[in-house]
Design an enzyme around this catalytic site. Structure first.
Site, mmCIF file in Angstrom:
data_model
loop_
_atom_site.group_PDB
_atom_site.id
_atom_site.type_symbol
_atom_site.label_atom_id
_atom_site.label_comp_id
_atom_site.label_asym_id
_atom_site.label_seq_id
_atom_site.Cartn_x
_atom_site.Cartn_y
_atom_site.Cartn_z
ATOM 1 N N ASP A 70 0.683 -1.260 0.007
ATOM 2 C CA ASP A 70 0.087 -0.187 0.013
ATOM 3 C C ASP A 70 0.840 1.305 0.160
ATOM 4 O O ASP A 70 2.038 1.195 0.198
ATOM 5 C CB ASP A 70 -1.059 -0.244 1.130
ATOM 6 C CG ASP A 70 -0.373 0.184 2.510
ATOM 7 O OD1 ASP A 70 0.739 0.349 2.621
ATOM 8 O OD2 ASP A 70 -0.911 -0.299 3.482
ATOM 9 N N ASP B 183 -7.446 -7.542 1.844
ATOM 10 C CA ASP B 183 -6.629 -7.446 2.770
ATOM 11 C C ASP B 183 -7.063 -6.946 4.356
ATOM 12 O O ASP B 183 -8.129 -5.997 4.338
ATOM 13 C CB ASP B 183 -5.203 -6.771 2.760
ATOM 14 C CG ASP B 183 -5.411 -5.258 2.938
ATOM 15 O OD1 ASP B 183 -4.868 -4.804 4.136
ATOM 16 O OD2 ASP B 183 -6.001 -4.673 2.138
#
Length: 388
Positions: A94, A273
């Site tokens: 990310d 996730d």
């Protein structure tokens, strides 16, 4: 090195999809859950357990944490995170934006980027779209996320609109930098933009249209599961997925409970996730196909059956199920480890929960291909909320 991440749609059942994402580090069968390895490690779990016991196909790392520690110099010297942490399968990073806005002190947002102080030592740093692309190149993940502002779930319309527009301008700069640079370690990296817009339908539509116009290799949906009602989250997923390209993977960031996963899969999401399986496991909550077990409860103190044996008492069909690795540990022993704060207890519970999450999305895939996903989901959802 391939030129582009590819996505093969295998089957659909309503809006639910089963597909294969091809990367240079291997294929990913979706729907898929990605264990969160924030600092280059999934907490309390060895890499060989991730591969062999849990069946993880892809894990997630965090740009903010890896940038601060061990730092880009070490990661570059190591040859990227794959070599640094000995993970030879796909990896996603990310952008660190969520951590900047949730962890860092004295952060200041401006057009250039965001300045913040490290949660470790208070040192001052600047994240720009260009800088984040450079950091993610050094980390070397197969999938890189664009820098965005993670808008609070209760933001008013004006704030949400300004935040979305800033995210779009940052995305343009991310794309420019991404296109001007090359991967460092001989494998392809894909860039996923992030849809924002809070809980406002028109903003989500605008953001999805803007993202889709960039011809991305995949798309992410951010800014959900941050306090809004689940019905709102599901509605925003429907709005966004009606616009995002159907021939690219869709990643719902930071979500969530097993029920959330099934609802999002039904609405066309491919990738997930969340820290929930490992964080809850470390606190003694186990996920199973029959509901949750709070292993701290006294009822488990003298239960000398394994999890498999306990669930198979009334459900013989689960006796050979592969939702949990073959472990010899009784519930009484796990109860003891967690109450005694032994590290092995954290490890066992984390493995059990991650294996369950991977089992759940794997079963969803089977039923999408079989064409009976909706019926299977209805029965599974009814059981997931029970406390054993």
């Amino acid at each position: 090195m391939t030129d582009r991440l590819t996505f093969d749609l295998v089957a659909t059942c309503g809006n639910a999809r089963a597909s294969i994402i091809h990367t240079d580090h291997g294929d990913i069968q979706t729907p898929i859950f990605m264990p969160v390895g924030t600092q280059g490690s999934v907490k309390a779990v060895h890499q060989h357990e991730l591969r062999d016991d849990i069946g993880a196909q892809i894990i997630l790392g965090n740009t903010y944490h890896l940038y601060l520690r061990p730092g880009c110099d070490i990661l570059r010297q190591a040859g990227g995170l794959h070599r640094f942490n000995a993970w030879d399968r796909p990896m996603l990073t990310d952008s660190g934006g969520f951590q900047v806005f949730s962890l860092a002190a004295n952060r200041k947002l401006k057009e250039e980027g965001v300045t913040f102080r490290s949660h470790i030592d208070g040192s001052r740093h600047l994240f720009t779209p260009e800088g984040v692309m450079d950091i993610e190149r050094v980390i070397g993940a197969d999938i890189m996320m664009a820098l965005d502002e993670c808008c609070p779930g209760d933001a008013d319309y004006r704030y949400a609109k300004r935040s979305m527009e800033l995210t779009h301008r940052w995305l343009d700069r991310c794309i420019t930098r991404f296109d001007a640079t090359e991967p460092l370690y001989g494998h392809h990296q894909a860039l996923f933009p992030i849809v924002q817009g809070c809980q406002y339908t028109d903003l989500r539509q605008q953001s999805a249209e803007y993202i889709a116009s960039k011809d991305p290799e995949g798309c992410a949906i951010g800014g959900l599961a941050v306090g809004e009602p689940t019905e709102v989250m599901y509605r925003m997923i429907e709005v966004v997925n009606a616009i995002l390209p159907a021939d690219r993977p869709r990643y719902l960031m930071g979500v969530g409970t097993p029920q959330n996963l099934l609802e999002a899969i039904e609405r066309g999401v491919d990738m997930f996730d969340c820290v929930m399986p490992t964080r809850n496991g470390r606190n003694g909550l186990l996920f199973t196909p029959e509901g949750t077990i709070n292993i701290k409860n006294k009822k488990w103190e003298s239960c000398f059956r394994t999890i498999r044996e306990e669930l198979a008492l009334d459900h013989e069909e689960l006796q050979m199920a592969d939702f949990v690795p073959q472990m010899p540990y009784t519930l009484a022993y796990i109860h003891h480890l967690i109450r005694a704060e032994e590290i092995l207890g954290l490890q066992i519970c984390s493995i059990v929960n991650l294996r369950f999450y991977l089992w759940l999305v794997g079963e969803a895939r089977k039923h999408i291909i079989a064409g009976d996903f909706a019926m299977w989901k209805s029965g599974m959802t009814a059981k997931l909320g029970r406390r054993l």
